[in-house]
Motif scaffolding. Sequence first.
Motif, short mmCIF file in Angstrom:
data_model
loop_
_atom_site.label_atom_id
_atom_site.label_comp_id
_atom_site.label_asym_id
_atom_site.label_seq_id
_atom_site.Cartn_x
_atom_site.Cartn_y
_atom_site.Cartn_z
N ASN A 73 3.75 9.09 10.85
CA ASN A 73 4.42 8.04 10.08
C ASN A 73 3.37 7.21 9.32
N LYS A 74 3.46 7.18 8.00
CA LYS A 74 2.45 6.49 7.19
C LYS A 74 2.39 4.99 7.44
N SER A 75 3.52 4.38 7.68
CA SER A 75 3.56 2.94 7.95
C SER A 75 2.84 2.62 9.27
N TYR A 77 0.68 4.58 10.80
CA TYR A 77 -0.73 4.95 10.58
C TYR A 77 -1.51 3.80 9.95
N SER A 78 -0.92 3.17 8.93
CA SER A 78 -1.61 2.07 8.23
C SER A 78 -1.91 0.92 9.17
N GLN A 81 -4.73 2.15 11.50
CA GLN A 81 -5.98 2.29 10.74
C GLN A 81 -6.63 0.93 10.54
N ASN A 94 -3.64 10.41 9.81
CA ASN A 94 -2.26 10.50 9.36
C ASN A 94 -1.94 11.98 9.18
#
Length: 190
Positions: A73-75, A77-78, A81, A94
């Motif tokens: 999930n990119k959200s 992951y951000s 990170q 990601n």
Amino acid sequence: MHILRFLKEYIKHPRNTGAIAASTSQLAKGMVSGIDFEQAKCIVEIGPGLGSFTREIMKRKRPQTLLLLIEINKSFYSVLQKQYENDESVHVINGSAEDIVEFLLALNVNEIDYCVSGLPFASLPKDVSERILHNVLKLLKPDGRFITFQYSLYKLSFINKYFPQISIEKVWLNLPPAYVLSCGNELVIQ
């Protein structure tokens, strides 16, 4: 803030998110209680979400222990990170847990001590689950452990095909209550 973000991602991606709320600290403690943090050199967490289990791992792991977080999930992951960008022992990726072997090879790692999973195996396609478990098994040291949780024991026999030795602990203080499965690949002879 995290509750709303988690709910929003569940609505957008229910199959990959698997829960409407993040795991409780009681479940997180149950997930990491079987890890030998003094001996672990490499821990992988697949599907860390917003990091409930990650925070418990970080409280206990040695500074030199490598922690790899694989989040599709990119959200989420951000968030991870940004949170761990200044810690050289933590690598946030990601991508899909299916590609765990390639991610570790890129870091010159060919075996792991523990794999902690927040993945919703009950809602993932069977072929995806098979590839993930096969690749985790390929990387685990002989005495390594795959630790996951499930809201029911529906997938127990499926996971048992890969890991012949599973201990189960129920964590009541979670919404919903969950089972922690600590899985080994060693055969138990009685």
